[in-house]
Design a protein around this motif. Structure first.
Motif, mmCIF file in Angstrom:
data_model
loop_
_atom_site.group_PDB
_atom_site.id
_atom_site.type_symbol
_atom_site.label_atom_id
_atom_site.label_comp_id
_atom_site.label_asym_id
_atom_site.label_seq_id
_atom_site.Cartn_x
_atom_site.Cartn_y
_atom_site.Cartn_z
ATOM 1 N N VAL A 79 0.808 -1.272 -0.416
ATOM 2 C CA VAL A 79 -0.018 -0.291 -0.088
ATOM 3 C C VAL A 79 1.079 1.606 -0.010
ATOM 4 N N THR A 80 0.200 2.397 -0.617
ATOM 5 C CA THR A 80 0.821 3.954 -0.639
ATOM 6 C C THR A 80 -0.043 4.808 -0.126
ATOM 7 N N TRP A 81 0.385 5.942 0.424
ATOM 8 C CA TRP A 81 -0.755 6.831 1.029
ATOM 9 C C TRP A 81 -0.282 7.966 0.748
ATOM 10 N N THR A 82 -1.301 8.539 -0.751
ATOM 11 C CA THR A 82 -0.602 10.334 -1.059
ATOM 12 C C THR A 82 -1.627 10.834 0.090
ATOM 13 N N MET A 83 -0.597 11.945 0.691
ATOM 14 C CA MET A 83 -1.208 13.088 1.746
ATOM 15 C C MET A 83 -0.612 14.136 0.450
ATOM 16 N N VAL A 84 -2.118 15.370 0.435
ATOM 17 C CA VAL A 84 -2.248 16.599 -0.633
ATOM 18 C C VAL A 84 -2.587 17.435 0.349
ATOM 19 N N TYR A 85 -1.018 18.673 0.743
ATOM 20 C CA TYR A 85 -2.128 19.215 1.782
ATOM 21 C C TYR A 85 -2.841 20.674 0.736
ATOM 22 N N TYR A 86 -3.587 21.581 0.887
ATOM 23 C CA TYR A 86 -4.249 22.290 0.301
ATOM 24 C C TYR A 86 -4.325 23.845 1.417
ATOM 25 N N ASP A 87 -4.291 25.324 0.930
ATOM 26 C CA ASP A 87 -4.945 25.706 1.587
ATOM 27 C C ASP A 87 -5.653 26.091 1.872
ATOM 28 N N GLN A 88 -6.986 27.821 1.257
ATOM 29 C CA GLN A 88 -7.975 28.366 1.822
ATOM 30 C C GLN A 88 -8.527 28.452 0.510
ATOM 31 N N THR A 89 -7.180 28.875 -0.232
ATOM 32 C CA THR A 89 -7.626 29.041 -2.078
ATOM 33 C C THR A 89 -7.836 27.948 -2.730
ATOM 34 N N SER A 107 3.149 17.343 9.196
ATOM 35 C CA SER A 107 2.500 17.487 10.507
ATOM 36 C C SER A 107 1.917 18.762 10.090
ATOM 37 N N ILE A 108 0.556 19.458 10.151
ATOM 38 C CA ILE A 108 -0.353 20.006 9.803
ATOM 39 C C ILE A 108 -0.886 21.010 10.599
ATOM 40 N N SER A 109 0.169 21.266 9.459
ATOM 41 C CA SER A 109 0.008 23.286 10.738
ATOM 42 C C SER A 109 -0.795 24.574 9.860
ATOM 43 N N ALA A 110 -1.262 25.379 11.408
ATOM 44 C CA ALA A 110 -2.846 26.456 10.827
ATOM 45 C C ALA A 110 -1.440 27.543 10.605
ATOM 46 N N SER A 111 0.085 27.602 10.906
ATOM 47 C CA SER A 111 0.651 28.654 10.311
ATOM 48 C C SER A 111 1.624 28.114 8.629
ATOM 49 N N ASP A 112 1.094 27.090 9.230
ATOM 50 C CA ASP A 112 1.630 26.784 6.874
ATOM 51 C C ASP A 112 0.286 27.081 6.114
ATOM 52 N N GLY A 113 -1.171 27.326 6.869
ATOM 53 C CA GLY A 113 -1.572 27.860 5.382
ATOM 54 C C GLY A 113 -2.751 26.727 5.100
ATOM 55 N N VAL A 114 -2.621 25.505 6.295
ATOM 56 C CA VAL A 114 -3.200 24.214 5.631
ATOM 57 C C VAL A 114 -4.536 24.279 6.323
ATOM 58 N N SER A 115 -5.276 23.951 5.009
ATOM 59 C CA SER A 115 -7.157 23.783 5.344
ATOM 60 C C SER A 115 -7.711 22.802 5.376
ATOM 61 N N GLU A 116 -6.849 21.662 4.411
ATOM 62 C CA GLU A 116 -7.838 20.560 3.362
ATOM 63 C C GLU A 116 -6.803 19.962 2.968
ATOM 64 N N VAL A 117 -7.161 18.668 3.535
ATOM 65 C CA VAL A 117 -5.712 17.364 2.837
ATOM 66 C C VAL A 117 -6.632 16.337 1.689
ATOM 67 N N GLU A 118 -6.119 16.066 1.468
ATOM 68 C CA GLU A 118 -5.944 14.717 0.314
ATOM 69 C C GLU A 118 -6.108 13.348 0.811
ATOM 70 N N VAL A 119 -6.653 12.338 1.043
ATOM 71 C CA VAL A 119 -5.557 11.316 1.000
ATOM 72 C C VAL A 119 -6.023 9.998 0.270
ATOM 73 N N THR A 120 -4.740 9.475 -0.302
ATOM 74 C CA THR A 120 -5.716 8.687 -1.678
ATOM 75 C C THR A 120 -4.683 7.417 -0.911
ATOM 76 N N ILE A 121 -5.341 6.299 -1.138
ATOM 77 C CA ILE A 121 -4.789 4.911 0.119
ATOM 78 C C ILE A 121 -4.849 3.520 -1.736
ATOM 79 N N THR A 122 -3.899 3.571 -1.893
ATOM 80 C CA THR A 122 -3.833 2.604 -3.104
ATOM 81 C C THR A 122 -2.995 1.094 -2.505
#
Length: 264
Positions: A79-89, A107-122
């Motif tokens: 299995v491979t996990w792919t995590m993509v982090y997005y900001d509010q835009t 790390s998922i941090s508010a200071s980095d502007g991360v507001s959404e995470v998309e996780v894909t598991i294959t």
């Protein structure tokens, strides 16, 4: 001096309040991260490669956490996990891929502007360890948790998927068909074959399960047809009786009329 009931009640309330506060302090934290979207297969064949995508938002709601890590578990193999982090835009902040059945992301941090995470598991669908007809066999496709600094964590959500082989699916479908046929009729022989088919299925003897299920379905259909035929015969007999009564009534009426005419 004797203590009044009101003073005893006040002390009891105070003790109860302290107990509630203590329980709150040691209670397991509940993740407040929301699952915005999920696309997880409900069924998958053993040995095939499958994929699922889960999107998380409201990353810093109750409890108020400014920084945490996303952990994941799965029964998938290779299995491979792919995590993509997005900001509010909606712009991509970062991306990472991790291999393994138990992983912890960055790390998922508010200071980095991360507001959404998309996780894909294959990964590859695992073998069935134990066959059960009801409930159907399932494996953990994904279980996501919010991990805090210091090691404490709380589950965000988990997803289970039914897995099968070509032979087990054929047997399940045959048993399903037999069960549907038995819904419309009561027949002990058919019911016995049906239950034996389920036992054979759970023992992994799928060819025998198909044979028994098909036999149960045939007996159930035959019993239903016989029941319908009996109902038709009874309806026909009932109709003949009604006609006979009508004809008899008419003949009796005519005989009465003839007798009246002769007397007249």
């Amino acid at each position: 001096m004797e203590r009044t009931n009101s003073s005893r009640s006040s002390e009891f309330v105070a003790v109860l309040a302290v107990a509630v506060l203590l329980l709150s302090a040691v209670a397991v934290p509940v993740a407040a991260v929301s699952v915005a979207e999920e696309d997880v297969p409900s069924d998958a064949e053993v040995g095939t490669q499958v994929s699922a995508t889960i999107t998380l938002n409201e990353l810093y709601q109750n409890p108020q956490l400014e920084q945490w890590r996303l952990s994941g578990e799965t029964d998938l193999q290779n299995v491979t996990w792919t995590m993509v982090y997005y900001d509010q835009t909606g712009a991509k902040v970062s991306q990472e891929s991790i291999d393994g059945q138990n992983v912890t992301g960055g790390s998922i941090s508010a200071s980095d502007g991360v507001s959404e995470v998309e996780v894909t598991i294959t990964g590859t669908v695992p073998a069935v360890e134990e066959y059960t007809y009801d409930p159907e066999e399932e494996f953990t496709f994904a279980a996501l948790s919010q991990t805090r600094e210091g090691g404490s964590s709380s589950e965000i959500d988990s997803w289970a998927t039914h897995h099968y082989t070509a032979d087990s699916q054929d047997a399940r479908e045959a048993i399903d068909a037999a069960g549907s046929a038995l819904d419309d009729v009561s027949n002990e022989d058919a019911q016995g074959d049906y239950e034996s088919a389920v036992d054979a299925y759970e023992a992994g003897n799928f060819d025998n399960a198909v044979t028994l299920a098909e036999r149960a379905e045939e007996k159930a259909n035959s019993a239903e047809q016989s029941q319908q035929t009996t109902q038709l015969i009874l309806m026909a007999v009932g109709g003949l009786l009604v006609v006979g009564l009508l004809v008899g009534g008419v003949l009796y009426w005519r005989s009465q009329q003839d007798s009246y005419d002769k007397l007249g």
